[in-house]
Design a protein around this motif. Structure first.
Motif, PDB file in Angstrom:
ATOM      1  N   TRP A   1       2.094   1.879  -3.268  1.00 14.21           N
ATOM      2  CA  TRP A   1       1.367   2.533  -4.405  1.00 14.21           C
ATOM      3  C   TRP A   1       1.220   3.654  -4.388  1.00 14.21           C
ATOM      4  O   TRP A   1       1.519   5.068  -4.585  1.00 14.21           O
ATOM      5  CB  TRP A   1       0.358   1.800  -4.126  1.00 14.21           C
ATOM      6  N   LEU A   2       0.748   4.776  -2.624  1.00 15.24           N
ATOM      7  CA  LEU A   2       0.412   5.492  -2.613  1.00 15.24           C
ATOM      8  C   LEU A   2       2.002   6.917  -2.739  1.00 15.24           C
ATOM      9  O   LEU A   2       1.587   8.133  -3.264  1.00 15.24           O
ATOM     10  CB  LEU A   2       0.672   6.240  -0.605  1.00 15.24           C
ATOM     11  N   ARG A   3       2.424   5.919  -2.644  1.00 19.58           N
ATOM     12  CA  ARG A   3       4.401   6.834  -2.983  1.00 19.58           C
ATOM     13  C   ARG A   3       4.313   6.760  -4.669  1.00 19.58           C
ATOM     14  O   ARG A   3       5.104   7.714  -5.130  1.00 19.58           O
ATOM     15  CB  ARG A   3       5.766   6.316  -2.547  1.00 19.58           C
ATOM     16  N   ASP A   4       3.575   5.992  -5.232  1.00 19.62           N
ATOM     17  CA  ASP A   4       4.011   6.245  -7.271  1.00 19.62           C
ATOM     18  C   ASP A   4       3.063   7.516  -7.848  1.00 19.62           C
ATOM     19  O   ASP A   4       1.887   7.489  -7.350  1.00 19.62           O
ATOM     20  CB  ASP A   4       3.150   4.701  -7.405  1.00 19.62           C
TER      21      ASP A   4
ATOM     22  N   LEU B   1       0.896  -1.227  -0.048  1.00 17.68           N
ATOM     23  CA  LEU B   1       0.610  -0.207  -0.001  1.00 17.68           C
ATOM     24  C   LEU B   1       1.184   1.431   0.259  1.00 17.68           C
ATOM     25  O   LEU B   1       0.377   2.131  -1.228  1.00 17.68           O
ATOM     26  CB  LEU B   1      -1.063   0.263   1.453  1.00 17.68           C
ATOM     27  N   ASP B   2       1.964   1.379   0.820  1.00 18.87           N
ATOM     28  CA  ASP B   2       2.345   2.386   1.450  1.00 18.87           C
ATOM     29  C   ASP B   2       3.425   2.361  -0.508  1.00 18.87           C
ATOM     30  O   ASP B   2       3.091   3.411  -0.770  1.00 18.87           O
ATOM     31  CB  ASP B   2       3.870   1.902   1.971  1.00 18.87           C
TER      32      ASP B   2
END
Lengths: 175, 175
Positions: free
Chosen positions: A86-89, A83-84
């Motif tokens: 993905w959040l930083r993508d 999830l992390d």
DNA sequence: AGCGTACTGTTCCTAATCGGAATATCGGAG
DNA sequence: CTCCGATATTCCGATTAGGAACAGTACGCT
């Protein structure tokens, strides 16, 4: 994408140690996710959970409640990491709006002014109902720091609803 | 639903007697439909055209252009009637918004304030590009009576984009 | 205790939608 | 005449949508 939405629901719930059943996830999705995404179908929730389990992003607890066993899902450290990442993508894609009223309005000439007015009235009504529901969610969140981001999302949604009301008025005035 | 979107594109184009190819429909969809609906995939356009043909809602002209034959589709009176029935159906459903930025914002606490700010900046940028595109469409429509409803839909979209910009600002201010 | 009924929880099925890759022809610039 | 971009269609696999079907549970009622 839906898998991330589910992971986010699981993260948000993760103070609660018990995890959630697929059914409960559906309820949470109906309650908040639907305002800025869609509430996934039952079928999709369970298939995504299956997949997330196979990727070790969620863990499963089998609860034996008398005659039936229910499964409670919790996010794992691996899930948090996914999830992390993905959040930083930074490649977030643009919002998608599917607006049946606009689709019909496009053919306003074919509908006639009265039918257009009726449609706008109906939409205005439906909109104010939704707005109240979201307002209730917003009120429930209050100003607790722990849900500050959820509150911001709710505010965002209210801004959207207000803009819709504005658009309705402007359209009506232009007829 | 997509079939009605396609029929509407065919109606709007119907002053032009030639009809449209599937490819051209995709282009029109990319140009305007995407602002208030989605631009359907190629595959879906052709399958919907197939179905509409089988329901006699569109007619097909086979053009033999040298070595290949292309098909041009036109809406039929039956198609117009189907569209009209749909337009008068008062059960319009509520708009669906899939908002990746809101989905991520929900987990702002996990992202950190800086990453949230970056995301908002990127979205603001993307938004202003989209706005310009829609502005160009709006300008192209002018105030001709024949496209007055399309212009209203474009205005609606601009109102939406402006509200998004407002929501970005408010969110940023609240961080 | 037995009954009705609403809620909880999961599975299954079908259709619609998405997203492009693959293929092939055409048309014009050089 | 050759290359390249635009036109036109087909095909494929994956994801999403929308509920129905099925089964157990909880709780009030008589």
């Amino acid at each position: 994408m839906t898998s991330y939405a589910l992971l986010s629901l699981l993260v948000i719930d993760s103070e609660n140690q018990d995890g959630l059943t697929g059914y409960e996830l559906k309820q949470r999705a109906d309650f908040t996710l639907r305002f800025y995404w869609v509430s996934p179908a039952m079928s999709q929730i369970y298939t995504e959970l299956e997949r997330l389990t196979s990727h070790a992003c969620v863990s499963v607890d089998e609860d034996v409640d008398g005659r039936r066993t229910t499964r409670r899902f919790r996010i794992t450290p691996a899930g948090r990491e996914a999830l992390d990442t993905w959040l930083r993508d930074p490649t977030d894609d643009f919002p998608v709006l599917k607006h049946p009223v606009a689709l019909r309005l496009m053919l306003g000439a074919m509908m006639g002014t009265d039918a257009v007015r009726d449609m706008l009235d109906r939409y205005e009504q439906a909109l104010s109902e939704r707005r109240q529901e979201l307002e209730a969610v917003r009120a429930m969140l209050g100003d607790r720091e722990s849900v500050a981001y959820a509150a911001r999302v709710a505010e965002w949604g209210l801004t959207f609803f207000d803009a819709e009301a504005t658009a309705i008025d402007r359209t009506r005035d232009s007829l």
